[in-house]
Design a protein around this motif. Structure first.
Motif, mmCIF file in Angstrom:
data_model
loop_
_atom_site.group_PDB
_atom_site.id
_atom_site.type_symbol
_atom_site.label_atom_id
_atom_site.label_comp_id
_atom_site.label_asym_id
_atom_site.label_seq_id
_atom_site.Cartn_x
_atom_site.Cartn_y
_atom_site.Cartn_z
ATOM 1 N N VAL A 43 0.828 -1.201 0.000
ATOM 2 C CA VAL A 43 0.000 0.000 0.000
ATOM 3 C C VAL A 43 0.867 1.257 0.000
ATOM 4 O O VAL A 43 0.620 2.198 -0.772
ATOM 5 N N GLN A 44 1.887 1.285 0.821
ATOM 6 C CA GLN A 44 2.786 2.442 0.863
ATOM 7 C C GLN A 44 3.438 2.663 -0.500
ATOM 8 O O GLN A 44 3.477 3.783 -1.014
ATOM 9 N N HIS A 45 3.932 1.589 -1.111
ATOM 10 C CA HIS A 45 4.590 1.689 -2.420
ATOM 11 C C HIS A 45 3.583 2.092 -3.504
ATOM 12 O O HIS A 45 3.882 2.945 -4.358
ATOM 13 N N TYR A 46 2.404 1.482 -3.483
ATOM 14 C CA TYR A 46 1.389 1.760 -4.504
ATOM 15 C C TYR A 46 1.020 3.241 -4.524
ATOM 16 O O TYR A 46 1.053 3.885 -5.575
ATOM 17 N N TYR A 47 0.666 3.791 -3.353
ATOM 18 C CA TYR A 47 0.207 5.187 -3.331
ATOM 19 C C TYR A 47 1.339 6.171 -3.565
ATOM 20 O O TYR A 47 1.125 7.224 -4.176
ATOM 21 N N GLN A 48 2.524 5.853 -3.116
ATOM 22 C CA GLN A 48 3.670 6.720 -3.410
ATOM 23 C C GLN A 48 3.915 6.764 -4.924
ATOM 24 O O GLN A 48 4.144 7.827 -5.497
ATOM 25 N N THR A 49 3.837 5.605 -5.570
ATOM 26 C CA THR A 49 4.014 5.542 -7.021
ATOM 27 C C THR A 49 2.864 6.249 -7.737
ATOM 28 O O THR A 49 3.084 7.017 -8.681
ATOM 29 N N PHE A 50 1.631 6.001 -7.286
ATOM 30 C CA PHE A 50 0.464 6.649 -7.897
ATOM 31 C C PHE A 50 0.606 8.167 -7.836
ATOM 32 O O PHE A 50 0.332 8.864 -8.812
ATOM 33 N N ASP A 51 1.039 8.677 -6.706
ATOM 34 C CA ASP A 51 1.099 10.120 -6.497
ATOM 35 C C ASP A 51 2.253 10.790 -7.241
ATOM 36 O O ASP A 51 2.225 12.001 -7.447
ATOM 37 N N THR A 52 3.266 10.030 -7.639
ATOM 38 C CA THR A 52 4.451 10.636 -8.260
ATOM 39 C C THR A 52 4.693 10.199 -9.700
ATOM 40 O O THR A 52 5.290 10.926 -10.475
ATOM 41 N N ASN A 53 4.252 8.981 -10.067
ATOM 42 C CA ASN A 53 4.545 8.460 -11.411
ATOM 43 C C ASN A 53 3.560 7.337 -11.741
ATOM 44 O O ASN A 53 3.893 6.161 -11.638
ATOM 45 N N ARG A 54 2.329 7.708 -12.131
ATOM 46 C CA ARG A 54 1.285 6.701 -12.352
ATOM 47 C C ARG A 54 1.681 5.631 -13.355
ATOM 48 O O ARG A 54 1.279 4.485 -13.229
ATOM 49 N N ALA A 55 2.479 5.983 -14.365
ATOM 50 C CA ALA A 55 2.902 4.993 -15.359
ATOM 51 C C ALA A 55 3.712 3.868 -14.712
ATOM 52 O O ALA A 55 3.716 2.734 -15.190
#
Length: 123
Positions: free
Chosen positions: A11-23
């Motif tokens: 969850v931490q990795h998913y949302y951090q990635t979503f918020d900074t680099n959705r691709a």
């Protein structure tokens, strides 16, 4: 690592990635993965990432309120239920959301998101 740790780290990795680099989310899904986003269904990493990168906002910040995890012993998977708030662009009024992930263990032992269900809590 416990199912709780696996879920929380995902969850931490998913949302951090979503918020900074959705691709960059494409690496978290597989060819058979499915996303249900506000009732619309998308299958496969490419189609899922296509949907997520086409969302009509420039900036987003997820704030996790709760993260509940359970094991799925039959597949050594992890079910994750997240509730939280979204801050979109420069809007100061957060949107409430709920999201469910099912993580499945791949042949090499790593986990990927097999199922992803997302809903805004409006009303």
């Amino acid at each position: 690592m416990s199912f709780q740790q696996i879920g929380e780290q995902f969850v931490q990795h998913y949302y951090q990635t979503f918020d900074t680099n959705r691709a960059g989310l494409a690496a978290l899904y597989g060819d058979t993965s499915m996303l249900t986003f506000e009732g619309e269904q998308f299958q496969g990493a490419q189609n899922i990432t296509g949907k997520l990168t086409s969302l009509q906002f420039q900036k987003v910040q997820h704030q996790i309120v709760k993260c509940d995890c359970q094991p799925n012993p039959s597949e050594n998977g992890v079910i994750i239920f997240v509730t939280g708030s979204l801050l979109v662009d420069d809007n100061q009024n957060p949107l409430k959301f709920a999201q469910v992930f099912y993580l499945k263990q791949g042949p090499t032992g790593n986990y990927f998101c097999q199922n992803d269900l997302f809903r805004l809590n409006i009303g």
